[in-house]
Design an enzyme around this catalytic site. Structure first.
Site, PDB file in Angstrom:
ATOM      1  N   SER A 252       0.835  -1.204   0.000  1.00 50.45           N
ATOM      2  CA  SER A 252       0.000   0.000   0.000  1.00 50.45           C
ATOM      3  C   SER A 252       0.870   1.255   0.000  1.00 50.45           C
ATOM      4  O   SER A 252       2.000   1.237   0.477  1.00 50.45           O
ATOM      5  CB  SER A 252      -0.880   0.033   1.252  1.00 50.45           C
ATOM      6  OG  SER A 252      -1.554  -1.184   1.425  1.00 50.45           O
TER       7      SER A 252
HETATM    8  N1  SAH Z   1       0.104  -4.789   4.300  1.00 48.43           N
HETATM    9  C1  SAH Z   1       0.708  -5.333   3.116  1.00 48.43           C
HETATM   10  C2  SAH Z   1      -0.194  -5.134   1.921  1.00 48.43           C
HETATM   11  C3  SAH Z   1      -0.282  -6.356   1.066  1.00 48.43           C
HETATM   12  S1  SAH Z   1      -1.615  -6.371  -0.103  1.00 48.43           S
HETATM   13  C4  SAH Z   1       2.101  -4.778   2.903  1.00 48.43           C
HETATM   14  O1  SAH Z   1       2.543  -3.946   3.703  1.00 48.43           O
HETATM   15  O2  SAH Z   1       2.774  -5.201   1.973  1.00 48.43           O
HETATM   16  C5  SAH Z   1      -2.831  -7.324   0.745  1.00 48.43           C
HETATM   17  C6  SAH Z   1      -2.515  -8.765   1.036  1.00 48.43           C
HETATM   18  O3  SAH Z   1      -3.691  -9.370   1.554  1.00 48.43           O
HETATM   19  C7  SAH Z   1      -2.106  -9.612  -0.165  1.00 48.43           C
HETATM   20  O4  SAH Z   1      -0.827 -10.130   0.047  1.00 48.43           O
HETATM   21  C8  SAH Z   1      -3.160 -10.725  -0.204  1.00 48.43           C
HETATM   22  O5  SAH Z   1      -2.636 -11.997  -0.564  1.00 48.43           O
HETATM   23  C9  SAH Z   1      -3.636 -10.735   1.236  1.00 48.43           C
HETATM   24  N2  SAH Z   1      -4.937 -11.359   1.483  1.00 48.43           N
HETATM   25  C10 SAH Z   1      -6.070 -11.295   0.741  1.00 48.43           C
HETATM   26  N3  SAH Z   1      -7.046 -12.021   1.331  1.00 48.43           N
HETATM   27  C11 SAH Z   1      -6.524 -12.532   2.478  1.00 48.43           C
HETATM   28  C12 SAH Z   1      -7.026 -13.378   3.517  1.00 48.43           C
HETATM   29  N4  SAH Z   1      -8.282 -13.858   3.520  1.00 48.43           N
HETATM   30  N5  SAH Z   1      -6.188 -13.701   4.533  1.00 48.43           N
HETATM   31  C13 SAH Z   1      -4.911 -13.243   4.571  1.00 48.43           C
HETATM   32  N6  SAH Z   1      -4.389 -12.466   3.618  1.00 48.43           N
HETATM   33  C14 SAH Z   1      -5.178 -12.108   2.584  1.00 48.43           C
END
Ligand code: SAH
Length: 219
Positions: free
Chosen positions: A60
């Site tokens: 993000s």
């Molecule tokens: N906070 C992260 C943002 C990653 S994007 C950072 O700092 O990099 C969001 C993430 O949520 C993705 O990696 C995706 O695989 C994950 N995601 C989506 N659905 C999910 C679920 N049900 N449980 C855990 N992770 C999930």
């Protein structure tokens, strides 16, 4: 790269955009975001932009991380306590691990869960050099929360679904707050804040956002 100076400039911009909580600015000024992106993207690490982290997911943008962490620190239990840390926090969607690292500066313990094994492992490798003993990386479906760490002072999600899973509300402490993207009435996505107090929960929809979908199961 003289990253401290570049980070300080990023923090100045965040403050100019309205991020006022000193705990948040301090955390974003400390965590080396360039340690969480591919080497080809290092020069963009302190721009206010989301970046690809593999497997179709993105880190993000800093302003969105700052906004969500600031909202989290506005939890009912912390009102009037501008210097206190949050207690245990659940971070849904570890991705590259950046937000988990930021959260470790404002919370006592961080439980961060990722459903994609490749990213769970990448986050582990990214976080290793920082030796953050209060960050616990979990591989699993974040829609189920993580009961072993509950109750949480805060729950924050980086992926948005049609609803807020009931498990998150169950695993939230009284005085705690959920900050997450969710489908809004017009079919887009907006940030939702849910506070839990002795009487029940209060929900507010805030500004529109663009997060990856919250999926079920692991892969
Ligand atoms: N906070 C992260 C943002 C990653 S994007 C950072 O700092 O990099 C969001 C993430 O949520 C993705 O990696 C995706 O695989 C994950 N995601 C989506 N659905 C999910 C679920 N049900 N449980 C855990 N992770 C999930």
């Amino acid at each position: 790269m003289a990253s401290a100076a570049v980070r300080a400039r990023m923090v100045q911009k965040l403050a100019a955009q309205g991020i006022a909580d000193a705990r948040v600015l301090q955390a974003l000024g400390t965590v080396e975001r360039h340690g969480f992106v591919d080497s080809a993207l290092v020069n963009q690490a302190y721009e206010d932009t989301s970046l690809p982290i593999g497997l179709g997911q993105t880190i993000s943008k800093p302003s969105v991380v700052a906004r969500m962490v600031e909202l989290l620190l506005g939890a009912p239990a912390l009102v009037g306590k501008p210097q206190d840390k949050l207690g245990r926090v659940l971070d849904i969607g570890t991705g590259c691990g950046y937000q988990a690292a930021v959260l470790s500066h404002v919370a006592s313990e961080v439980y961060s869960i990722e459903r994609l094994r490749g990213l769970h492992e990448k986050a582990r490798a990214n976080l290793r050099p920082f030796r953050l003993s209060t960050v616990h990386l979990l591989f699993g479906d974040g829609r189920l929360g993580y009961p072993k760490g509950a109750p949480y002072a805060g729950i924050v999600a980086a992926a948005g679904g049609e609803d807020i899973p009931a498990t998150w509300i169950e695993q939230l402490a009284v005085g705690g707050r959920i900050v997450a993207p969710m489908q809004s009435a017009n079919g887009g996505q907006a940030l939702v804040v849910i506070d839990k107090n002795a009487r029940g929960t209060e929900r507010r929809m805030l500004e529109p956002v663009h997060f990856v979908p919250l999926k079920s199961g692991i892969a």
